[in-house]
Scaffold this motif. Structure first.
Motif, PDB file in Angstrom:
ATOM      1  N   ALA A   9       0.266  44.031  -0.880  1.00 51.97           N
ATOM      2  CA  ALA A   9       0.394  44.044   0.576  1.00 51.97           C
ATOM      3  C   ALA A   9      -0.783  44.686   1.280  1.00 51.97           C
ATOM      4  O   ALA A   9      -1.062  44.352   2.430  1.00 51.97           O
ATOM      5  N   VAL A  10      -1.437  45.591   0.637  1.00 53.23           N
ATOM      6  CA  VAL A  10      -2.511  46.326   1.314  1.00 53.23           C
ATOM      7  C   VAL A  10      -3.606  45.405   1.834  1.00 53.23           C
ATOM      8  O   VAL A  10      -3.967  45.501   3.013  1.00 53.23           O
ATOM      9  N   PRO A  11      -4.149  44.513   1.057  1.00 50.28           N
ATOM     10  CA  PRO A  11      -5.221  43.676   1.620  1.00 50.28           C
ATOM     11  C   PRO A  11      -4.759  42.794   2.788  1.00 50.28           C
ATOM     12  O   PRO A  11      -5.464  42.683   3.806  1.00 50.28           O
ATOM     13  N   LEU A  12      -3.579  42.201   2.645  1.00 53.32           N
ATOM     14  CA  LEU A  12      -3.117  41.304   3.704  1.00 53.32           C
ATOM     15  C   LEU A  12      -2.848  42.042   5.012  1.00 53.32           C
ATOM     16  O   LEU A  12      -3.334  41.665   6.077  1.00 53.32           O
ATOM     17  N   PHE A  13      -2.036  43.097   4.909  1.00 52.48           N
ATOM     18  CA  PHE A  13      -1.691  43.833   6.125  1.00 52.48           C
ATOM     19  C   PHE A  13      -2.874  44.621   6.672  1.00 52.48           C
ATOM     20  O   PHE A  13      -2.972  44.840   7.874  1.00 52.48           O
ATOM     21  N   SER A  14      -3.772  45.018   5.814  1.00 53.13           N
ATOM     22  CA  SER A  14      -4.935  45.773   6.280  1.00 53.13           C
ATOM     23  C   SER A  14      -5.796  44.919   7.205  1.00 53.13           C
ATOM     24  O   SER A  14      -6.174  45.364   8.299  1.00 53.13           O
ATOM     25  N   PHE A  15      -6.098  43.746   6.772  1.00 50.23           N
ATOM     26  CA  PHE A  15      -6.924  42.884   7.611  1.00 50.23           C
ATOM     27  C   PHE A  15      -6.199  42.487   8.889  1.00 50.23           C
ATOM     28  O   PHE A  15      -6.782  42.497   9.983  1.00 50.23           O
ATOM     29  N   GLY A  16      -4.921  42.136   8.772  1.00 51.38           N
ATOM     30  CA  GLY A  16      -4.169  41.749   9.965  1.00 51.38           C
ATOM     31  C   GLY A  16      -4.068  42.880  10.967  1.00 51.38           C
ATOM     32  O   GLY A  16      -4.297  42.684  12.181  1.00 51.38           O
ATOM     33  N   LEU A  17      -3.751  44.089  10.517  1.00 54.14           N
ATOM     34  CA  LEU A  17      -3.623  45.226  11.427  1.00 54.14           C
ATOM     35  C   LEU A  17      -4.972  45.647  11.989  1.00 54.14           C
ATOM     36  O   LEU A  17      -5.082  45.994  13.172  1.00 54.14           O
ATOM     37  N   ALA A  18      -6.005  45.600  11.157  1.00 53.27           N
ATOM     38  CA  ALA A  18      -7.338  45.977  11.641  1.00 53.27           C
ATOM     39  C   ALA A  18      -7.807  45.024  12.745  1.00 53.27           C
ATOM     40  O   ALA A  18      -8.341  45.470  13.783  1.00 53.27           O
ATOM     41  N   PHE A  19      -7.612  43.734  12.566  1.00 52.24           N
ATOM     42  CA  PHE A  19      -8.019  42.791  13.603  1.00 52.24           C
ATOM     43  C   PHE A  19      -7.155  42.935  14.857  1.00 52.24           C
ATOM     44  O   PHE A  19      -7.636  42.776  15.981  1.00 52.24           O
ATOM     45  N   TRP A  20      -5.882  43.244  14.682  1.00 54.05           N
ATOM     46  CA  TRP A  20      -5.018  43.458  15.844  1.00 54.05           C
ATOM     47  C   TRP A  20      -5.480  44.685  16.628  1.00 54.05           C
ATOM     48  O   TRP A  20      -5.547  44.643  17.861  1.00 54.05           O
ATOM     49  N   LEU A  21      -5.787  45.788  15.935  1.00 52.54           N
ATOM     50  CA  LEU A  21      -6.272  46.997  16.602  1.00 52.54           C
ATOM     51  C   LEU A  21      -7.596  46.723  17.336  1.00 52.54           C
ATOM     52  O   LEU A  21      -7.816  47.216  18.453  1.00 52.54           O
ATOM     53  N   ARG A  22      -8.466  45.977  16.683  1.00 48.32           N
ATOM     54  CA  ARG A  22      -9.756  45.680  17.317  1.00 48.32           C
ATOM     55  C   ARG A  22      -9.556  44.890  18.603  1.00 48.32           C
ATOM     56  O   ARG A  22     -10.188  45.181  19.634  1.00 48.32           O
ATOM     57  N   ASN A  23      -8.654  43.897  18.575  1.00 50.31           N
ATOM     58  CA  ASN A  23      -8.442  43.076  19.762  1.00 50.31           C
ATOM     59  C   ASN A  23      -7.627  43.809  20.822  1.00 50.31           C
ATOM     60  O   ASN A  23      -7.872  43.658  22.022  1.00 50.31           O
ATOM     61  N   TRP A  24      -6.620  44.589  20.443  1.00 51.09           N
ATOM     62  CA  TRP A  24      -5.721  45.234  21.401  1.00 51.09           C
ATOM     63  C   TRP A  24      -6.386  46.417  22.089  1.00 51.09           C
ATOM     64  O   TRP A  24      -6.273  46.571  23.294  1.00 51.09           O
ATOM     65  N   TRP A  25      -7.018  47.309  21.275  1.00 51.24           N
ATOM     66  CA  TRP A  25      -7.613  48.517  21.846  1.00 51.24           C
ATOM     67  C   TRP A  25      -9.109  48.374  22.110  1.00 51.24           C
ATOM     68  O   TRP A  25      -9.739  49.298  22.591  1.00 51.24           O
ATOM     69  N   ASP A  26      -9.644  47.284  21.699  1.00 51.03           N
ATOM     70  CA  ASP A  26     -11.067  47.019  21.868  1.00 51.03           C
ATOM     71  C   ASP A  26     -11.920  48.118  21.226  1.00 51.03           C
ATOM     72  O   ASP A  26     -12.794  48.706  21.860  1.00 51.03           O
ATOM     73  N   ILE A  27     -11.610  48.396  19.935  1.00 53.49           N
ATOM     74  CA  ILE A  27     -12.356  49.396  19.160  1.00 53.49           C
ATOM     75  C   ILE A  27     -13.159  48.667  18.091  1.00 53.49           C
ATOM     76  O   ILE A  27     -12.849  47.530  17.744  1.00 53.49           O
ATOM     77  N   PRO A  28     -14.190  49.322  17.558  1.00 49.51           N
ATOM     78  CA  PRO A  28     -14.976  48.668  16.509  1.00 49.51           C
ATOM     79  C   PRO A  28     -14.099  48.357  15.279  1.00 49.51           C
ATOM     80  O   PRO A  28     -13.126  49.062  14.983  1.00 49.51           O
ATOM     81  N   LEU A  29     -14.462  47.314  14.555  1.00 45.27           N
ATOM     82  CA  LEU A  29     -13.684  46.867  13.396  1.00 45.27           C
ATOM     83  C   LEU A  29     -13.644  47.934  12.302  1.00 45.27           C
ATOM     84  O   LEU A  29     -12.617  48.121  11.650  1.00 45.27           O
ATOM     85  N   ALA A  30     -14.711  48.680  12.093  1.00 48.68           N
ATOM     86  CA  ALA A  30     -14.751  49.722  11.063  1.00 48.68           C
ATOM     87  C   ALA A  30     -13.746  50.822  11.369  1.00 48.68           C
ATOM     88  O   ALA A  30     -13.055  51.327  10.467  1.00 48.68           O
ATOM     89  N   VAL A  31     -13.606  51.222  12.616  1.00 53.52           N
ATOM     90  CA  VAL A  31     -12.636  52.257  12.988  1.00 53.52           C
ATOM     91  C   VAL A  31     -11.220  51.729  12.798  1.00 53.52           C
ATOM     92  O   VAL A  31     -10.330  52.439  12.296  1.00 53.52           O
ATOM     93  N   ALA A  32     -10.986  50.487  13.146  1.00 55.39           N
ATOM     94  CA  ALA A  32      -9.660  49.888  12.969  1.00 55.39           C
ATOM     95  C   ALA A  32      -9.290  49.842  11.479  1.00 55.39           C
ATOM     96  O   ALA A  32      -8.146  50.134  11.105  1.00 55.39           O
ATOM     97  N   CYS A  33     -10.251  49.517  10.610  1.00 60.96           N
ATOM     98  CA  CYS A  33      -9.986  49.499   9.156  1.00 60.96           C
ATOM     99  C   CYS A  33      -9.694  50.905   8.640  1.00 60.96           C
ATOM    100  O   CYS A  33      -8.828  51.077   7.767  1.00 60.96           O
ATOM    101  N   ALA A  34     -10.374  51.914   9.162  1.00 57.99           N
ATOM    102  CA  ALA A  34     -10.126  53.294   8.735  1.00 57.99           C
ATOM    103  C   ALA A  34      -8.724  53.747   9.145  1.00 57.99           C
ATOM    104  O   ALA A  34      -8.031  54.435   8.379  1.00 57.99           O
TER     105      ALA A  34
END
Length: 178
Positions: A60-85
């Motif tokens: 689950a980690v790879p799938l949900f990680s990418f999905g949540l990271a992209f959602w955070l980047r689009n919703w909060w407008d933060i850099p992708l690296a911070v969303a992945c962290a």
């Protein structure tokens, strides 16, 4: 001997003692099984929690990680690296919580204390019983029974010293016609 046992023969007393000892051993085994069964259930639950945590991390980690990271980047407008962290930190917290659950489940496992105490009590009672000495069997000059392996070795040495190195009673040496 008690008054109730006076009319019984030695064979009956031995049979009764053997039956009582057998029943005692069976009861102790049943007690140990009952105590261990509960601990096995706890161990199975702890193992299942650990296995589930491992499967979550693996699949689950790879799938949900990418999905949540992209959602955070689009919703909060933060850099992708911070969303992945942020996503990685959430999974670490989840894994720690599952490990703590497994550890607490394993920590409740205890040894079968009643069975151990009962076995120690039985052993102390049986250790005070002295068996009747056996009659003297064929023994050597030092009072010990000879070892069958030593007798076999001595026989082999005698056979090697015979003419032709043949064993007593062997077909080649006994009654051969030339």
């Amino acid at each position: 001997m008690s008054a109730a046992d006076e009319g019984r023969s030695l064979g009956e007393l031995v049979a009764s003692a053997t039956a009582d000892l057998s029943a005692l051993v069976h009861d102790e085994i049943a007690l140990a099984k009952a105590e261990i069964r509960q601990d096995v259930k706890r161990a199975v639950f702890g193992s299942a929690a650990g296995a589930i945590a491992a499967m979550l991390a693996l699949f689950a980690v790879p799938l949900f990680s990418f999905g949540l990271a992209f959602w955070l980047r689009n919703w909060w407008d933060i850099p992708l690296a911070v969303a992945c962290a942020i996503v990685g930190g959430l999974y670490v917290v989840l894994a720690v919580a599952l490990i703590l659950m497994a550890k607490s489940s394993f920590g409740r496992i205890t040894p079968p204390e009643r069975s151990i105490a009962s076995a120690k009590e039985s052993a102390s009672v049986l250790s005070s019983v002295r068996p009747r000495p056996r009659e003297e069997q064929a023994s050597g000059p030092d009072g010990h029974r000879p070892d069958p392996r030593d007798q076999r070795d001595q026989r082999d040495q005698r056979d090697q010293q015979r003419p032709g190195g043949q064993r007593r009673g062997s077909a080649a040496g006994a009654g051969s016609v030339t």
